[in-house]
Scaffold this motif. Structure first.
Motif, PDB file in Angstrom:
ATOM      1  N   MET A 262      47.660  23.976  17.517  1.00 10.60           N
ATOM      2  CA  MET A 262      46.486  24.298  18.311  1.00 10.60           C
ATOM      3  C   MET A 262      46.671  25.702  18.872  1.00 10.60           C
ATOM      4  SD  MET A 262      44.721  22.260  21.506  1.00 10.60           S
ATOM      5  CE  MET A 262      45.288  20.729  20.875  1.00 10.60           C
ATOM      6  N   LYS A 263      45.603  26.467  18.825  1.00 10.59           N
ATOM      7  CA  LYS A 263      45.672  27.863  19.235  1.00 10.59           C
ATOM      8  C   LYS A 263      45.181  28.085  20.665  1.00 10.59           C
ATOM      9  CE  LYS A 263      45.299  29.482  14.517  1.00 10.59           C
ATOM     10  NZ  LYS A 263      46.712  29.401  14.276  1.00 10.59           N
ATOM     11  N   THR A 264      44.778  27.025  21.348  1.00  5.19           N
ATOM     12  CA  THR A 264      44.318  27.133  22.725  1.00  5.19           C
ATOM     13  C   THR A 264      44.633  25.831  23.449  1.00  5.19           C
ATOM     14  OG1 THR A 264      42.448  27.776  24.111  1.00  5.19           O
ATOM     15  CG2 THR A 264      41.949  26.350  22.245  1.00  5.19           C
ATOM     16  N   ASP A 265      44.423  25.801  24.740  1.00  6.62           N
ATOM     17  CA  ASP A 265      44.718  24.579  25.492  1.00  6.62           C
ATOM     18  C   ASP A 265      43.587  23.558  25.332  1.00  6.62           C
ATOM     19  OD1 ASP A 265      42.890  24.714  28.114  1.00  6.62           O
ATOM     20  OD2 ASP A 265      43.574  26.738  27.611  1.00  6.62           O
ATOM     21  N   ARG A 266      43.878  22.328  25.651  1.00  5.01           N
ATOM     22  CA  ARG A 266      42.928  21.224  25.455  1.00  5.01           C
ATOM     23  C   ARG A 266      41.643  21.396  26.270  1.00  5.01           C
ATOM     24  NH1 ARG A 266      44.778  17.389  22.258  1.00  5.01           N
ATOM     25  NH2 ARG A 266      47.014  17.082  22.064  1.00  5.01           N
ATOM     26  N   ASN A 267      41.736  21.908  27.490  1.00  2.03           N
ATOM     27  CA  ASN A 267      40.535  22.077  28.316  1.00  2.03           C
ATOM     28  C   ASN A 267      39.587  23.100  27.695  1.00  2.03           C
ATOM     29  OD1 ASN A 267      41.340  20.200  30.240  1.00  2.03           O
ATOM     30  ND2 ASN A 267      42.406  21.742  31.459  1.00  2.03           N
ATOM     31  N   THR A 268      40.136  24.190  27.212  1.00  2.00           N
ATOM     32  CA  THR A 268      39.308  25.209  26.569  1.00  2.00           C
ATOM     33  C   THR A 268      38.694  24.657  25.291  1.00  2.00           C
ATOM     34  OG1 THR A 268      40.681  26.965  27.491  1.00  2.00           O
ATOM     35  CG2 THR A 268      39.307  27.542  25.589  1.00  2.00           C
ATOM     36  N   LEU A 269      39.492  23.948  24.516  1.00  2.00           N
ATOM     37  CA  LEU A 269      38.999  23.365  23.280  1.00  2.00           C
ATOM     38  C   LEU A 269      37.891  22.350  23.555  1.00  2.00           C
ATOM     39  CD1 LEU A 269      39.244  23.383  20.262  1.00  2.00           C
ATOM     40  CD2 LEU A 269      41.038  21.662  20.451  1.00  2.00           C
ATOM     41  N   HIS A 270      38.055  21.542  24.587  1.00  2.00           N
ATOM     42  CA  HIS A 270      37.023  20.565  24.951  1.00  2.00           C
ATOM     43  C   HIS A 270      35.710  21.280  25.293  1.00  2.00           C
ATOM     44  CE1 HIS A 270      35.265  16.904  26.494  1.00  2.00           C
ATOM     45  NE2 HIS A 270      34.957  17.550  27.599  1.00  2.00           N
ATOM     46  N   GLU A 271      35.804  22.362  26.042  1.00  2.00           N
ATOM     47  CA  GLU A 271      34.603  23.124  26.407  1.00  2.00           C
ATOM     48  C   GLU A 271      33.979  23.763  25.166  1.00  2.00           C
ATOM     49  OE1 GLU A 271      31.610  24.952  28.854  1.00  2.00           O
ATOM     50  OE2 GLU A 271      32.776  23.106  28.881  1.00  2.00           O
ATOM     51  N   MET A 272      34.795  24.256  24.266  1.00  2.00           N
ATOM     52  CA  MET A 272      34.280  24.845  23.029  1.00  2.00           C
ATOM     53  C   MET A 272      33.563  23.783  22.189  1.00  2.00           C
ATOM     54  SD  MET A 272      37.487  27.332  22.110  1.00  2.00           S
ATOM     55  CE  MET A 272      36.908  27.739  20.477  1.00  2.00           C
ATOM     56  N   GLU A 273      34.110  22.589  22.132  1.00  2.00           N
ATOM     57  CA  GLU A 273      33.462  21.509  21.382  1.00  2.00           C
ATOM     58  C   GLU A 273      32.136  21.113  22.033  1.00  2.00           C
ATOM     59  OE1 GLU A 273      36.737  18.757  21.382  1.00  2.00           O
ATOM     60  OE2 GLU A 273      37.249  19.289  19.305  1.00  2.00           O
ATOM     61  N   ARG A 274      32.094  21.105  23.353  1.00  2.00           N
ATOM     62  CA  ARG A 274      30.841  20.811  24.059  1.00  2.00           C
ATOM     63  C   ARG A 274      29.795  21.876  23.731  1.00  2.00           C
ATOM     64  NH1 ARG A 274      27.843  22.165  28.245  1.00  2.00           N
ATOM     65  NH2 ARG A 274      29.171  23.893  28.862  1.00  2.00           N
ATOM     66  N   LEU A 275      30.199  23.125  23.768  1.00  2.00           N
ATOM     67  CA  LEU A 275      29.275  24.211  23.457  1.00  2.00           C
ATOM     68  C   LEU A 275      28.849  24.185  21.992  1.00  2.00           C
ATOM     69  CD1 LEU A 275      30.937  27.037  25.544  1.00  2.00           C
ATOM     70  CD2 LEU A 275      28.710  25.964  25.969  1.00  2.00           C
ATOM     71  N   TYR A 276      29.761  23.790  21.102  1.00  2.00           N
ATOM     72  CA  TYR A 276      29.401  23.677  19.691  1.00  2.00           C
ATOM     73  C   TYR A 276      28.288  22.644  19.503  1.00  2.00           C
ATOM     74  CZ  TYR A 276      29.371  22.741  14.748  1.00  2.00           C
ATOM     75  OH  TYR A 276      28.949  22.559  13.459  1.00  2.00           O
ATOM     76  N   GLN A 277      28.349  21.547  20.226  1.00  2.00           N
ATOM     77  CA  GLN A 277      27.291  20.528  20.130  1.00  2.00           C
ATOM     78  C   GLN A 277      25.947  21.106  20.549  1.00  2.00           C
ATOM     79  OE1 GLN A 277      28.790  17.237  22.437  1.00  2.00           O
ATOM     80  NE2 GLN A 277      30.058  16.493  20.751  1.00  2.00           N
ATOM     81  N   LEU A 278      25.946  21.932  21.596  1.00  4.51           N
ATOM     82  CA  LEU A 278      24.707  22.601  22.014  1.00  4.51           C
ATOM     83  C   LEU A 278      24.243  23.577  20.931  1.00  4.51           C
ATOM     84  CD1 LEU A 278      25.527  23.365  25.767  1.00  4.51           C
ATOM     85  CD2 LEU A 278      24.027  21.568  24.859  1.00  4.51           C
ATOM     86  N   TRP A 279      25.174  24.319  20.365  1.00  2.00           N
ATOM     87  CA  TRP A 279      24.871  25.267  19.283  1.00  2.00           C
ATOM     88  C   TRP A 279      24.265  24.537  18.093  1.00  2.00           C
ATOM     89  CZ3 TRP A 279      24.097  30.041  17.784  1.00  2.00           C
ATOM     90  CH2 TRP A 279      24.344  30.438  16.484  1.00  2.00           C
ATOM     91  N   GLU A 280      24.877  23.428  17.717  1.00  4.49           N
ATOM     92  CA  GLU A 280      24.398  22.647  16.582  1.00  4.49           C
ATOM     93  C   GLU A 280      22.962  22.166  16.827  1.00  4.49           C
ATOM     94  OE1 GLU A 280      26.244  19.199  13.759  1.00  4.49           O
ATOM     95  OE2 GLU A 280      26.521  18.963  15.912  1.00  4.49           O
ATOM     96  N   ALA A 281      22.687  21.698  18.038  1.00  8.49           N
ATOM     97  CA  ALA A 281      21.332  21.242  18.372  1.00  8.49           C
ATOM     98  C   ALA A 281      20.339  22.399  18.321  1.00  8.49           C
ATOM     99  CB  ALA A 281      21.324  20.591  19.754  1.00  8.49           C
ATOM    100  N   GLU A 282      20.757  23.566  18.805  1.00  2.00           N
ATOM    101  CA  GLU A 282      19.859  24.732  18.804  1.00  2.00           C
ATOM    102  C   GLU A 282      19.572  25.212  17.373  1.00  2.00           C
ATOM    103  OE1 GLU A 282      19.595  29.079  20.923  1.00  2.00           O
ATOM    104  OE2 GLU A 282      20.661  27.448  21.936  1.00  2.00           O
ATOM    105  N   VAL A 283      20.597  25.238  16.535  1.00  2.00           N
ATOM    106  CA  VAL A 283      20.413  25.654  15.144  1.00  2.00           C
ATOM    107  C   VAL A 283      19.507  24.655  14.419  1.00  2.00           C
ATOM    108  CG1 VAL A 283      21.600  25.963  12.919  1.00  2.00           C
ATOM    109  CG2 VAL A 283      22.552  26.984  14.997  1.00  2.00           C
TER     110      VAL A 283
END
Length: 61
Positions: free
Chosen positions: A1-22
């Motif tokens: 893993m290239k980042t900590d779990r909290n950052t990764l969790h936030e990135m995954e949350r934002l990816y879900q928003l990105w996916e919905a927007e796309v």
């Protein structure tokens, strides 16, 4: 893993928003299916890279 779990969790949350927007942009005709698929593929690959699950230029696991 290239980042900590909290950052990764936030990135995954934002990816879900990105996916919905796309997806919404595609449904509204603002993006073609191919463009939407490309946007999602590359952003998904970035997340996989952050998790240590993807290496650019390697074959799909």
């Amino acid at each position: 893993m290239k980042t900590d779990r909290n950052t990764l969790h936030e990135m995954e949350r934002l990816y879900q928003l990105w996916e919905a927007e796309v997806t919404s942009a595609q449904e509204q005709g603002r993006l073609t299916e191919k463009t939407a698929r490309t946007y999602l593929l590359h952003s998904s690959n970035f997340l996989r890279w952050c998790k240590g699950e993807f290496e650019p230029g390697s074959r799909k696991r």
